[in-house]
Design a protein around this motif. Structure first.
Motif, mmCIF file in Angstrom:
data_model
loop_
_atom_site.group_PDB
_atom_site.id
_atom_site.type_symbol
_atom_site.label_atom_id
_atom_site.label_comp_id
_atom_site.label_asym_id
_atom_site.label_seq_id
_atom_site.Cartn_x
_atom_site.Cartn_y
_atom_site.Cartn_z
ATOM 1 N N LYS A 138 -4.545 -2.263 -19.227
ATOM 2 C CA LYS A 138 -5.158 -2.535 -17.937
ATOM 3 C C LYS A 138 -5.374 -4.030 -17.761
ATOM 4 O O LYS A 138 -5.832 -4.709 -18.690
ATOM 5 N N SER A 172 1.838 -6.010 -11.007
ATOM 6 C CA SER A 172 1.795 -4.547 -11.123
ATOM 7 C C SER A 172 3.200 -3.961 -11.081
ATOM 8 O O SER A 172 3.493 -2.992 -11.800
ATOM 9 N N SER A 181 -1.571 -0.804 -15.611
ATOM 10 C CA SER A 181 -2.081 -0.904 -14.247
ATOM 11 C C SER A 181 -2.734 -2.272 -14.046
ATOM 12 O O SER A 181 -3.400 -2.798 -14.942
ATOM 13 N N ASN A 183 -4.977 -4.469 -11.181
ATOM 14 C CA ASN A 183 -5.761 -4.368 -9.956
ATOM 15 C C ASN A 183 -6.748 -5.517 -9.820
ATOM 16 O O ASN A 183 -7.084 -6.188 -10.798
ATOM 17 N N GLN A 234 -5.889 5.275 -14.106
ATOM 18 C CA GLN A 234 -4.566 4.762 -14.474
ATOM 19 C C GLN A 234 -3.596 4.743 -13.289
ATOM 20 O O GLN A 234 -2.762 3.843 -13.174
ATOM 21 N N TRP A 235 -3.701 5.716 -12.385
ATOM 22 C CA TRP A 235 -2.729 5.839 -11.304
ATOM 23 C C TRP A 235 -2.963 4.818 -10.188
ATOM 24 O O TRP A 235 -2.159 4.686 -9.272
ATOM 25 N N THR A 237 -2.862 1.154 -9.077
ATOM 26 C CA THR A 237 -2.293 -0.126 -9.520
ATOM 27 C C THR A 237 -1.785 -0.912 -8.318
ATOM 28 O O THR A 237 -1.419 -0.343 -7.288
#
Length: 250
Positions: A138, A172, A181, A183, A234-235, A237
Motif C-alpha cells: 500500500k 497506481s 494500491s 491512494n 485493497q480494491w 486504488t
C-alpha cells in the motif's frame, strides 16, 4: 484483518496524524518505521516510544530523523528501514507544510520550500515506494480537501499538493500488476498545531461551521481510513478520498 508480519513506514510518524496512524496499525500486528523531520520532534518521538512500550510492548518500532526534500535522503530512509526490518509493505506519507499568504507576498524561496515539501518529497517517496514495497502493498499520501475548493491565500499550499493526485493516479496504474494500491486522502482542516498558526479565530470558526458537528477534522477521523486502506480496502486504488465531514466535495 491482520497486518502481522507487515512493515509500515510512516513519514511524519512521530506526532499528530502520523502518530495516530501508527497507533491504529500497531494492534493489527504491523511493525512500524516512524520518520520525523525536525530535531524539535525528537521529544515527541521519545514520548511515542514510551507509549508503545506501555500499550504495545511486542510491536517493533524504530524512529528515523531525516529531511526528505531530496531523492538521496528519501532513498537512504528506505534503505535504512529495509536494513532494519527486512522489507516494507506499507508507506504512509503524512508530511506537509502550510503557507497562508496573498500570492503577491510569496517569495521565490517560500515557493521552492512549499513545493519541495509538499510535491517533490511526495514524488520521490512514491518513487521509492514503487521500487521497494512488496507485492500486495500500500502507498498512501495525505493531501488536502482544498483540492476540491478554491480560496485565496492558500495558493501555494493547495497548488503544491495538487500534483500528488496525478502522481497517485499514474503510480497506481504502474503498480497494478503487483497488486499495490496507491491512494491519497484529503482531510478537512485538522485540529492539530499544524493548522492554527496561520488562522484567525474568525477563520477557525468559519472552517468549523462547514463540517458536521461544527468542528474541525480530528486525526482520529483519518487514521481509521488509513487502516481500512491497509486492510480491507485493497480494491480502492488511484483515488483521492475526501474525508472532511462534508467540508467540501467536487
Amino acid at each position: 484483518m491482520s497486518l502481522q508480519g507487515k512493515v509500515a513506514l510512516i513519514t511524519g510518524g512521530a506526532k499528530n496524524l502520523g502518530a495516530q496512524i501508527a497507533l491504529e496499525l500497531a494492534p493489527l500486528g504491523a511493525s512500524l518505521a516512524l520518520h520525523y523531520n525536525s530535531p524539535k520532534t525528537k521529544e515527541d518521538a521519545a514520548k511515542l516510544q514510551e507509549t508503545f512500550k506501555k500499550q504495545f510492548p511486542n510491536t517493533k518500532v524504530a524512529f528515523y530523523a531525516a529531511d526528505l526534500t531530496t531523492e538521496a535522503a528519501v532513498n537512504k530512509l528506505f534503505q535504512d528501514v529495509t536494513k532494519d526490518f527486512g522489507q516494507i509493505d506499507i508507506v504512509v506519507n503524512t508530511i506537509g507544510m502550510v503557507l497562508k499568504k496573498p500570492i503577491t507576498e510569496i517569495s521565490e524561496a517560500e515557493y521552492d520550500k512549499m513545493f519541495a515539501i509538499n510535491s517533490k518529497a511526495a514524488f520521490f517517496i512514491l518513487k521509492a515506494g514503487a521500487a521497494n514495497v512488496k507485492e500486495g502493498g500500500k502507498l498512501i499520501t495525505i493531501v488536502t480537501s482544498l483540492l476540491a475548493a478554491f480560496t485565496g491565500y492558500y495558493t501555494s499550499y493547495a497548488g503544491s499538493k495538487a500534483p500528488v493526485e496525478h502522481f497517485t493516479r499514474g503510480v497506481s496504474k504502474e503498480l497494478a500488476g503487483k497488486r499495490i494500491s496507491v491512494n491519497s486522502i484529503a482531510p478537512g482542516p485538522m485540529d492539530t498545531p499544524f493548522f492554527y498558526p496561520q488562522e484567525s479565530p474568525e477563520a477557525v470558526a468559519y472552517h468549523k461551521s462547514n463540517a458536521m458537528e461544527g468542528r474541525l477534522t480530528d486525526v482520529k477521523d483519518i487514521a481509521p481510513i488509513v487502516k481500512f486502506l491497509c486492510t480491507e480496502g485493497q480494491w480502492i486504488t488511484g483515488q483521492t478520498i475526501f474525508a472532511n465531514g462534508g467540508y467540501t466535495t467536487r
